[in-house]
Write an enzyme that holds these catalytic residues in place. Structure first.
Site, PDB file in Angstrom:
ATOM      1  CE  LYS A 168     -30.870 -10.499   0.766  1.00  0.00           C
ATOM      2  NZ  LYS A 168     -31.294 -11.703   0.000  1.00  0.00           N
ATOM      3  CG  ASP A 197     -29.502 -14.889  -0.025  1.00  0.00           C
ATOM      4  OD1 ASP A 197     -28.834 -15.310  -0.991  1.00  0.00           O
ATOM      5  OD2 ASP A 197     -30.672 -14.467  -0.135  1.00  0.00           O
ATOM      6  CD  GLU A 223     -31.557 -17.883   0.074  1.00  0.00           C
ATOM      7  OE1 GLU A 223     -31.904 -18.332   1.190  1.00  0.00           O
ATOM      8  OE2 GLU A 223     -32.164 -16.960  -0.494  1.00  0.00           O
ATOM      9  CD  GLU A 249     -33.527 -15.452  -4.137  1.00  0.00           C
ATOM     10  OE1 GLU A 249     -33.383 -15.976  -3.028  1.00  0.00           O
ATOM     11  OE2 GLU A 249     -33.464 -14.230  -4.317  1.00  0.00           O
ATOM     12  CG  ASP A 272     -41.107 -16.384  -4.968  1.00  0.00           C
ATOM     13  OD1 ASP A 272     -42.355 -16.442  -5.079  1.00  0.00           O
ATOM     14  OD2 ASP A 272     -40.528 -15.476  -4.344  1.00  0.00           O
ATOM     15  CG  HIS A 299     -37.203 -16.036  -2.967  1.00  0.00           C
ATOM     16  ND1 HIS A 299     -38.011 -15.217  -3.717  1.00  0.00           N
ATOM     17  CD2 HIS A 299     -36.255 -15.244  -2.397  1.00  0.00           C
ATOM     18  CE1 HIS A 299     -37.548 -13.973  -3.622  1.00  0.00           C
ATOM     19  NE2 HIS A 299     -36.499 -13.956  -2.838  1.00  0.00           N
ATOM     20  CD  GLU A 324     -36.923 -15.184   2.254  1.00  0.00           C
ATOM     21  OE1 GLU A 324     -37.127 -15.957   1.286  1.00  0.00           O
ATOM     22  OE2 GLU A 324     -35.997 -14.350   2.291  1.00  0.00           O
TER      23      GLU A 324
HETATM   24 MG   LIG Z   1     -32.131 -15.246  -1.538  1.00  0.00          MG
END
Ligand SMILES: [Mg+2]
Length: 372
Positions: A168, A197, A223, A249, A272, A299, A324
């Site tokens: 992150k 991300d 991302e 996502e 996703d 995702h 992932e």
């Molecule tokens: Mg993400």
């Protein structure tokens, strides 16, 4: 063969150590498990995405809006049933909680079809691969987690055998986030793929500034740099930086992804199955992405069922890129199935060979975490 019942249950796990990305605080992991039972005694299991306290809403939609549209129908007619669910709820639906509910029912229908026909789902979809490269997904924010800890976290993933990891960003101040990226690169090693991300946090100019500040860290993908609906901003970011942009996502449905892709917002497409419209709709999204020569890297965060669904989808697509693997403690992923995939020496996971999604469900664990 007919559908006899469609039910949903809420599973919850409260975290010992709450975490956050750039946008949301996560104090609990919650999934909505969907079960479709047929007159032949088959039970298909799916999962509907339910972030932000929407779990009761999603469960109610499944049981009061979707179940009446499905019960009595042939469970093998999944395309027909998808249209029935989508058009039958369109004035209050199309996206959000309604599409998440449809996604969960769709995944359960595909699991049931695989069980009925005696085939693993990825082969039923026309398999493309029996293993997929996997990356460790973590690096969340926690109140007492410093730069050294996030670096050590990714050194730990490398020790587990991962050759790729995602962290992150955009949740701390700019300079600290740059330091975090450097610490994670050092922890993962120079030869691993590193993804960052931002979870929609930046404006376009700040997103570009951050990309340039970490460009020397060899970023594999960047991302969700900007808000999902800022298509012009997303394109501006993508065209202004050297690293590939992945996302979004938080986009859903083939029409959402059509707009995103046509805007030139992404290099890598991340849908996703648990909220973008299930296996059925994500196959359509992948087909559209392939027409633009863009790979898919779904995702994957919620729970065990979503993981299996996204993995089977990936293994059926020629343009699939990465699976992932969320590393945060979550028994809704690791305990409710007894055969959650593990990475091999090549940092890959193998597709389960059981019928349908191939999950071995531990019903005692499901009962342990069921709260509604
Ligand atoms: Mg993400």
């Amino acid at each position: 063969m007919k559908i006899e019942s469609v039910t949903a249950e809420i599973l919850r796990y409260d975290l010992d150590r709450p975490m956050a990305d750039a946008q949301i605080d996560i104090g609990a992991r919650i999934i909505v498990l969907v079960r479709v039972r047929t007159s032949d005694g088959v039970e298909g299991i799916g999962e509907a995405g339910a972030f932000g306290g929407a779990e009761q809403t999603v469960k109610t939609i499944i049981e009061t809006q979707l179940a009446p549209l499905l019960i009595g129908e042939d469970p093998r007619m999944i395309e027909h049933l998808w249209v029935q669910m989508y058009q039958g709820t369109i004035q209050l639906g199309r996206r959000g909680a309604m599409l998440a509910a449809i996604s969960g029912a769709d995944i359960a229908l595909w699991d049931a079809l695989g069980k009925t026909l005696g085939a693993p789902l990825y082969l039923l979809l026309g398999g493309n691969a029996r293993t997929m490269p996997a990356y460790a997904s973590g690096g969340f924010y926690m109140p007492d987690k410093d730069v050294a800890e996030v670096g050590a976290e990714f050194a730990g993933y490398r020790e587990l055998g991962y050759r790729a990891g995602k962290m992150k960003i955009a949740g701390a101040d700019f300079n600290e986030d740059v330091e975090r990226v450097r610490a994670v690169r050092a922890g993962l090693g120079p030869d691993a793929d590193l993804m960052i991300d931002a979870n929609n946090q930046y404006g376009p100019r700040e997103a570009i500034r951050f990309a340039r500040a970490v460009e020397d860290q060899d970023i594999f993908w960047y991302e969700e740099p900007v808000p999902t609906d800022d298509l012009a901003g997303a394109r501006f970011v993508r065209e202004s930086i050297s690293m590939p942009v992945a996302g979004y996502e938080t986009e859903t449905s083939r029409w959402g992804f059509k707009a995103l892709i046509e805007a030139g917002a992404v290099d890598i497409v991340q849908a996703d199955t648990v909220w973008a419209g299930g296996i059925t709709e994500c196959r359509r999204i992948a087909a559209f992405a392939s027409a633009w020569n863009l790979p898919m890297a779904p995702h994957n965060f919620a729970g065990a069922v979503s993981g299996f669904a996204n993995l089977h989808l990936l293994a059926s697509l020629p343009g699939a890129m990465f699976f992932e693997m969320d590393q945060n403690p979550n028994p809704l992923r690791t305990e409710i199935v007894t055969n959650w995939p593990v990475i091999d020496a090549a940092s890959r996971v193998s597709l389960p060979e059981g019928v349908g999604l191939g999950m071995e469900i531990d019903e005692a664990a499901v009962a342990r975490y069921r709260v509604g």
